[in-house]
Design an enzyme around this catalytic site. Structure first.
Site, PDB file in Angstrom:
ATOM      1  N   TYR A   1      17.407  -4.087  -6.381  1.00 32.12           N
ATOM      2  CA  TYR A   1      18.810  -3.818  -6.109  1.00 32.12           C
ATOM      3  C   TYR A   1      19.138  -3.426  -4.916  1.00 32.12           C
ATOM      4  O   TYR A   1      18.745  -2.557  -5.200  1.00 32.12           O
ATOM      5  CB  TYR A   1      19.998  -4.398  -6.862  1.00 32.12           C
ATOM      6  CG  TYR A   1      20.640  -4.682  -5.692  1.00 32.12           C
ATOM      7  CD1 TYR A   1      21.747  -5.322  -6.146  1.00 32.12           C
ATOM      8  CD2 TYR A   1      21.867  -3.664  -5.119  1.00 32.12           C
ATOM      9  CE1 TYR A   1      22.583  -5.872  -5.193  1.00 32.12           C
ATOM     10  CE2 TYR A   1      22.954  -3.580  -5.141  1.00 32.12           C
ATOM     11  CZ  TYR A   1      23.684  -5.180  -4.625  1.00 32.12           C
ATOM     12  OH  TYR A   1      24.448  -5.619  -4.430  1.00 32.12           O
TER      13      TYR A   1
ATOM     14  N   GLU B   1      23.724  -8.221   1.112  1.00 32.28           N
ATOM     15  CA  GLU B   1      22.575  -7.494  -0.602  1.00 32.28           C
ATOM     16  C   GLU B   1      21.160  -8.855  -0.591  1.00 32.28           C
ATOM     17  O   GLU B   1      20.988  -9.524  -0.301  1.00 32.28           O
ATOM     18  CB  GLU B   1      23.364  -8.438  -1.455  1.00 32.28           C
ATOM     19  CG  GLU B   1      23.396  -7.938  -2.764  1.00 32.28           C
ATOM     20  CD  GLU B   1      24.519  -8.727  -4.033  1.00 32.28           C
ATOM     21  OE1 GLU B   1      25.027  -8.401  -3.714  1.00 32.28           O
ATOM     22  OE2 GLU B   1      24.131 -10.064  -4.604  1.00 32.28           O
TER      23      GLU B   1
END
Ligand code: GDP
Ligand code: MN
Length: 379
Positions: free
Chosen positions: A101, A192
């Site tokens: 991530y 993101e």
């Protein structure tokens, strides 16, 4: 404003981040042709303004064009978290050796942008934060200098600490610096990549992309404003924008119509204090004309959950008589079935109260009493 994954991917690609190619399609037939063009296993992904598409069945792998077409038929009819799927993204399926991530978010508490990374990618980062916070590294970005090389390097090594993954660590560091450029250049409050993968060939690639854009940055970024997809947005919020109102829909039943963002927030707090739940945030703005009030009342009452409407007006630049005229016009133009409580005080209060009284409305001047009454009437 939210944008779709395929749009965020294009922004990342423009900033030099490695992203697999992709086609946007609106019909199963288009998906089949895209899969034929790709000529390998493909991934078909729902394009909606919501995360967790994978879990909801909106991300599927297909081995043949026929299978891609069939999966697209199912995904294109789906609804994910209340969002109808109207478009899909088709791209070559990547082999995944690991999922990480990486994200950049505006951190209000730190008064700066923050980079967050975790080698435990693919899943919700909120879940990692709750169950395994040590698996997340966060660094604050100094807005004067951007993300320093040493910070990017440290974050890259946190993701790929093994000596034999030095190449991936360097790639990740470079991707983070480009991600910050993409974030800044788009007026984003969130950018993101989840997951950032290492593929079978050992390359670091972004196979998902999510960006939220600050509405207040759009006036200077027409190319970003052009990415708006009105079909994917809440129709009430689209109508509010057209009428020049700031409106956010919430889950409760007390419809709130207030002038000024601060007073609107205070009103919502007080509704909750007296045991009610606000149905919305709505700021009719500083200089309200009657037409704005009509639009506001239309918006509020279009929400079938609303069982009581509360006007809380503190007239400064906003004139109480304008608001009163708006309420009268609105109640004349459509048949209001819901009780209204009105608190009206300030500039031209006497004129406003007189206009309302002629139509049988009893306006209050006290905010506390008005909120209590509205909550009670809401049941
Ligand atoms: P999200 O669920 O909305 O965040 O959608 P993602 O794009 O992140 O996809 C969800 C999951 O599907 C990913 O975490 C991957 O595990 C899987 N996935 C997505 N694209 C591919 C791909 O190209 N190949 C493989 N093998 N899996 C993929
Ligand atoms: Mn994802």
């Amino acid at each position: 404003m939210n944008i779709h994954e395929y749009q965020a991917r294009a922004i990342l690609r423009d900033h030099g981040i490695p992203v697999p190619e992709g086609f946007v399609a609106e019909t199963p037939g288009e998906v089949r042709r895209a899969a034929e063009e790709i000529g390998a296993q493909v991934v078909v992904k729902a394009q909606v303004h919501a995360g967790g598409r994978g879990k909801a069945g909106g991300v599927k792998l297909a081995s043949t064009p026929a299978e891609a077409q069939e999966l697209a038929g199912a995904i294109l009819g789906m609804e994910i978290k209340g969002h109808a799927v109207r478009k899909v993204l088709v791209g070559p399926a990547e082999t995944i050796a690991s999922e990480a991530y990486v994200g950049i978010v505006l951190d209000r508490a730190q008064q700066a942008d923050a980079v967050m990374v975790s080698p435990a990618g693919g899943v919700d980062i909120e879940e990692v934060a709750a169950t395994n916070p040590a698996a997340i590294m966060t660094r604050r970005i100094d807005p004067r200098y951007g993300l320093f090389d040493h910070q990017a390097g440290e974050l890259g090594r946190f993701l790929y600490p093994e000596a034999e993954k030095a190449k991936q660590a360097r790639s990740a560091a470079a991707i983070l610096q480009k991600l910050y450029e993409a974030y800044l250049g788009s007026g984003a409050t969130l950018a993101e990549i989840n997951p950032l993968i290492v593929n079978g060939a050992g390359e670091v690639l972004a196979i998902d992309a999510k960006m939220n854009i600050d509405d207040n940055a759009l006036f200077r970024l027409p190319q970003i404003e052009a990415l708006r997809d009105p079909e994917a947005e809440d129709p009430a919020e689209t109508a509010a924008r057209a009428a020049g109102l700031s409106y956010v829909r919430l889950d409760g039943n007390i419809g709130c119509c207030v002038n000024g963002a601060g007073l609107a927030m205070a009103t919502m707090d007080l509704v909750k204090h007296y045991g009610g739940e606000p149905a919305n945030f709505l700021d009719i703005g500083g200089s309200s004309n009657p037409a704005k009030v009509v639009a506001a009342l239309e918006l509020i009452t279009a929400d079938s959950a609303v069982s009581s409407v509360l006007f809380n007006i503190f007239g400064g630049i906003t004139r109480c008589d304008d608001v009163a005229r708006g309420i009268v016009q609105a109640t004349d133009s459509f048949d209001l079935q819901i009780p209204i409580t009105i608190r009206l005080t300030g500039t031209n209060q006497a004129e406003g109260l007189a206009i309302l009284a002629r139509r049988g409305f009893q306006a209050l001047s006290d905010m506390d009493g008005a909120v209590r009454a509205a909550v009670e009437l809401g049941g």
